[in-house]
Each structure stands twice: as structure tokens, then as C-alpha cells.
Design a protein around this motif. Structure first.
Motif, short mmCIF file in Angstrom:
data_model
loop_
_atom_site.label_atom_id
_atom_site.label_comp_id
_atom_site.label_asym_id
_atom_site.label_seq_id
_atom_site.Cartn_x
_atom_site.Cartn_y
_atom_site.Cartn_z
N TYR A 123 -2.22 26.44 -41.76
CA TYR A 123 -1.60 25.21 -41.26
C TYR A 123 -0.09 25.19 -41.47
O TYR A 123 0.67 24.86 -40.55
CB TYR A 123 -2.25 23.98 -41.91
CG TYR A 123 -1.66 22.67 -41.44
CD1 TYR A 123 -2.05 22.12 -40.22
CD2 TYR A 123 -0.70 22.00 -42.19
CE1 TYR A 123 -1.51 20.93 -39.77
CE2 TYR A 123 -0.16 20.81 -41.74
CZ TYR A 123 -0.56 20.28 -40.53
OH TYR A 123 -0.01 19.10 -40.08
N CYS B 138 -1.43 18.73 -33.76
CA CYS B 138 -2.61 19.42 -34.25
C CYS B 138 -3.88 18.76 -33.70
O CYS B 138 -4.79 19.45 -33.24
CB CYS B 138 -2.60 19.39 -35.78
SG CYS B 138 -3.83 20.40 -36.58
N PRO C 130 -5.25 25.81 -36.19
CA PRO C 130 -5.37 24.38 -35.90
C PRO C 130 -4.48 23.89 -34.75
O PRO C 130 -4.75 22.85 -34.16
CB PRO C 130 -4.97 23.72 -37.22
CG PRO C 130 -4.16 24.73 -37.94
CD PRO C 130 -4.70 26.06 -37.52
N LEU D 12 -8.91 22.70 -39.23
CA LEU D 12 -8.18 23.68 -40.04
C LEU D 12 -8.88 25.02 -40.11
O LEU D 12 -8.26 26.04 -40.36
CB LEU D 12 -7.94 23.11 -41.45
CG LEU D 12 -7.07 21.86 -41.48
CD1 LEU D 12 -6.90 21.37 -42.91
CD2 LEU D 12 -5.72 22.08 -40.83
N CYS E 134 -7.41 19.04 -34.92
CA CYS E 134 -6.89 19.52 -36.20
C CYS E 134 -7.98 20.16 -37.07
O CYS E 134 -8.08 19.92 -38.26
CB CYS E 134 -6.15 18.43 -36.96
SG CYS E 134 -4.76 19.12 -37.89
#
Length: 167
Positions: free
Chosen positions: A100, A47, A66, A55, A53
Motif C-alpha cells: 500500500y 484505492c 490495492p 489490500l 481498497c
């Protein structure tokens, strides 16, 4: 003629093979898929490599969420969807890729299909999974350091690995 020692070794090997096969079958039938070395830390690094990452990463240029998942990647992964969604619905892939936990299932499906030792070190691990995500399942053996995007992925992967070691 087979001696007693060879019979014992053969029986142990047969029992071991049966046990491993049974465990794998039970694991996959229980809803999970066993992929060696695909840990929560590896998901975090995949991620991080993809989007740091983020989100809230919306869709941009045909990549969503992500993990920066494309529709083709999603199809190759088995068209994973959110619960009660229809994989034939036009935006099912986008909705899953932006979530996610659903996106992790997409990654799992893709790696189940394409996982292999991409860098030739004799182990299939998170580094190989990162190469698969960077180069695609069919081209994972291409070194990432040949492009600016690949070098960025390598830097981000090392950042993530270092942070996991420190925690």
C-alpha cells in the motif's frame, strides 16, 4: 518613472515569488513532492475506486495491488520500488504495487507527471486524479460515464466521498 507605491508592490511580488519557489524547492529536495489536494482521504478514495481498497489484491490481468497498478503506469510514475530494491529487477513493480505505501508513491509519481484539471472546473483535485487513473494521463478529459467501468468508478468515488464527509 516608477513611483514609491509601484516599487513596494513590485518588491512584495518578488519576495512572494522567491518564497514560493524556495519552499517548493526545499519540499522536493526533502524527499516529498507537493501535489495540491492529494490528501490521505483522496488516496483512500483512489484505492476504493480501484479495488474497494482490497489490500490483499494480487496481480490479475497485468494489474496489481490495492490501486490496480499496471507495469506501464509504474514506468510512467518513475519506476518507484520498495527500499533497497532494483527497478530493473523483473518483479520490482509488482512488489511495490502490492504494498500500500509503496503503491501510494507510485500514484504520487504518476500524478506529479500528469496532474491537471481534467473536468475543466478550474481546480485540480481528487476528482481529476480519479479521472487520470481511470483514463490514463494522456486521456483524462474523456468523461468516465461513457463505459460501464467508468460508471463503476464514478459510483465508487461518490461512495467514498460520502463516507469521508460523514467521518
Amino acid at each position: 518613472m516608477v513611483n514609491q507605491s509601484n516599487m513596494s508592490t513590485l518588491s512584495q511580488k518578488t519576495l512572494l515569488t522567491f518564497s514560493i519557489t524556495t519552499a517548493a524547492l526545499l519540499w522536493t529536495q526533502s524527499g516529498g513532492v507537493f501535489i495540491p489536494n492529494l490528501s490521505e482521504g483522496c488516496y483512500r478514495c483512489l484505492c476504493h475506486v480501484s479495488t474497494l481498497c482490497q489490500l490483499s489484491n494480487e496481480c490479475k490481468g497485468g494489474y496489481c495491488g490495492p490501486f490496480n497498478i499496471s507495469r506501464v503506469y509504474w514506468v510512467d510514475a518513475g519506476k518507484v520500488t520498495l527500499p533497497d530494491d532494483d527497478p530493473d529487477r523483473n518483479n520490482a513493480w509488482r512488489d511495490c504495487a502490492r504494498d500500500y505505501y509503496c503503491a501510494k508513491k507510485i500514484i504520487e509519481g504518476y500524478l506529479q507527471r500528469f496532474a491537471k484539471d481534467c473536468n475543466g472546473d478550474g481546480v485540480t483535485d481528487c476528482y481529476d486524479y480519479m479521472m487520470i487513473n481511470g483514463n490514463g494521463g494522456y486521456g483524462c478529459t474523456s468523461p468516465l460515464n461513457r463505459s460501464e467501468n467508468g460508471r463503476r468508478w464514478l459510483r465508487r468515488y461518490e461512495e467514498c466521498r460520502s463516507s469521508l464527509i460523514r467521518t
